[in-house]
Design a protein around this motif. Structure first.
Motif, short mmCIF file in Angstrom:
data_model
loop_
_atom_site.label_atom_id
_atom_site.label_comp_id
_atom_site.label_asym_id
_atom_site.label_seq_id
_atom_site.Cartn_x
_atom_site.Cartn_y
_atom_site.Cartn_z
N HIS A 7 0.83 -1.21 0.00
CA HIS A 7 0.00 0.00 0.00
C HIS A 7 0.86 1.26 0.00
N ILE A 8 1.98 1.23 0.70
CA ILE A 8 2.90 2.38 0.71
C ILE A 8 3.46 2.60 -0.69
N VAL A 9 3.86 1.54 -1.36
CA VAL A 9 4.41 1.67 -2.72
C VAL A 9 3.34 2.21 -3.67
N ILE A 10 2.12 1.72 -3.55
CA ILE A 10 1.03 2.24 -4.39
C ILE A 10 0.85 3.73 -4.11
N GLY A 11 0.85 4.10 -2.84
CA GLY A 11 0.72 5.51 -2.48
C GLY A 11 1.84 6.35 -3.07
N LEU A 12 3.07 5.84 -3.02
CA LEU A 12 4.20 6.57 -3.62
C LEU A 12 4.02 6.73 -5.13
N ALA A 13 3.53 5.69 -5.78
CA ALA A 13 3.29 5.76 -7.23
C ALA A 13 2.23 6.82 -7.54
N LEU A 14 1.21 6.91 -6.69
CA LEU A 14 0.16 7.90 -6.91
C LEU A 14 0.66 9.32 -6.64
N ILE A 15 1.48 9.48 -5.60
CA ILE A 15 2.08 10.79 -5.34
C ILE A 15 2.98 11.19 -6.50
N GLU A 16 3.74 10.24 -7.00
CA GLU A 16 4.61 10.51 -8.16
C GLU A 16 3.77 10.98 -9.35
N LEU B 202 12.46 -0.34 -16.74
CA LEU B 202 12.19 -0.49 -15.31
C LEU B 202 10.73 -0.26 -14.96
N THR B 203 9.91 0.05 -15.92
CA THR B 203 8.47 0.13 -15.75
C THR B 203 7.81 -1.13 -16.28
N VAL B 204 8.16 -1.49 -17.50
CA VAL B 204 7.51 -2.62 -18.17
C VAL B 204 7.88 -3.95 -17.53
N LEU B 205 9.12 -4.11 -17.14
CA LEU B 205 9.55 -5.38 -16.54
C LEU B 205 8.80 -5.68 -15.25
N PRO B 206 8.78 -4.76 -14.27
CA PRO B 206 7.99 -5.07 -13.06
C PRO B 206 6.51 -5.26 -13.36
N ILE C 14 -2.22 -0.72 -15.24
CA ILE C 14 -1.68 -2.08 -15.18
C ILE C 14 -1.06 -2.33 -13.80
N PHE C 15 -0.30 -1.37 -13.31
CA PHE C 15 0.48 -1.53 -12.09
C PHE C 15 -0.38 -1.80 -10.85
N ILE C 16 -1.39 -0.99 -10.61
CA ILE C 16 -2.11 -1.09 -9.34
C ILE C 16 -2.82 -2.43 -9.18
N PRO C 17 -3.63 -2.87 -10.15
CA PRO C 17 -4.21 -4.20 -9.95
C PRO C 17 -3.14 -5.30 -9.98
N GLY C 18 -2.11 -5.12 -10.80
CA GLY C 18 -1.05 -6.13 -10.90
C GLY C 18 -0.35 -6.35 -9.57
N ALA D 297 8.60 -0.84 -6.05
CA ALA D 297 9.61 0.19 -5.85
C ALA D 297 10.44 0.38 -7.12
N VAL D 298 10.74 -0.71 -7.80
CA VAL D 298 11.46 -0.62 -9.08
C VAL D 298 10.61 0.16 -10.08
N PHE D 299 9.31 -0.11 -10.11
CA PHE D 299 8.39 0.61 -10.99
C PHE D 299 8.44 2.11 -10.72
N VAL D 300 8.35 2.51 -9.45
CA VAL D 300 8.35 3.94 -9.09
C VAL D 300 9.67 4.59 -9.51
N ILE D 301 10.78 3.92 -9.26
CA ILE D 301 12.08 4.45 -9.67
C ILE D 301 12.16 4.53 -11.21
N GLY D 302 11.66 3.49 -11.87
CA GLY D 302 11.65 3.49 -13.33
C GLY D 302 10.84 4.63 -13.91
N ARG D 303 9.72 4.93 -13.30
CA ARG D 303 8.89 6.05 -13.77
C ARG D 303 9.62 7.37 -13.61
N LEU D 304 10.34 7.52 -12.51
CA LEU D 304 11.11 8.75 -12.28
C LEU D 304 12.22 8.88 -13.33
#
Length: 143
Positions: free
Chosen positions: A19-28, A120-124, A72-76, A94-101
């Motif tokens: 849930h924290i990682v999802i929250g970070l992705a949404l903040i990003e 780093l987005t597509v792989l995770p 894709i990310f959130i339900p995945g 976390a790799v996804f969030v870093i990849g998006r950045l």
């Protein structure tokens, strides 16, 4: 399939990481939206226009591509965490969030420099979705 009591308690204790990682992705994503708003002002692209200056277009494209990936990310990540491991799901997230950045900074600088962030987005995302499906199928046949 219902989780056994021990697995259910483990899931309950470890899901906050997911849930924290999802929250970070949404903040990003929210931050990317603010960057688009700033670029809109800097490059004089008046709403509702979504194009008008090459650099603004890059900011906007990153935001829209991130939205496409979040679908894709959130339900995945949630499905993967349910059937495999919340810890592994959070790590992949976390790799996804870093990849998006990385994607954001690379694409805005030069669209040809988005490759590492894209990978780093597509792989995770691929691991999360495929793993979640495999886990769900295994659960169907295991009990």
């Amino acid at each position: 399939m219902l989780l056994d009591r021990g697995r259910g308690m483990e899931m309950e204790a470890t899901m906050p990481y997911v849930h924290i990682v999802i929250g970070l992705a949404l903040i990003e994503f929210f931050g990317f939206g603010l960057a688009v708003a700033g670029a809109r002002g800097r490059y004089n692209v008046v709403a509702p226009a979504t194009t008008g200056h090459e650099i603004f277009d890059r900011y906007f494209r990153v935001q829209m591509n991130t939205l496409e990936q979040l679908v894709i990310f959130i339900p995945g990540i949630l499905i993967f965490a349910r059937y495999f491991s919340p810890y592994v799901a959070a790590g992949l997230g976390a790799v996804f969030v870093i990849g998006r950045l990385m994607y954001f900074f690379g694409y805005v600088k030069d669209p040809k420099k988005r490759e590492a962030g894209f990978i780093l987005t597509v792989l995770p995302n691929s691991i999360l979705v495929i793993g979640g499906i495999v886990g769900a199928i295994r659960a169907l046949f295991s009990g």
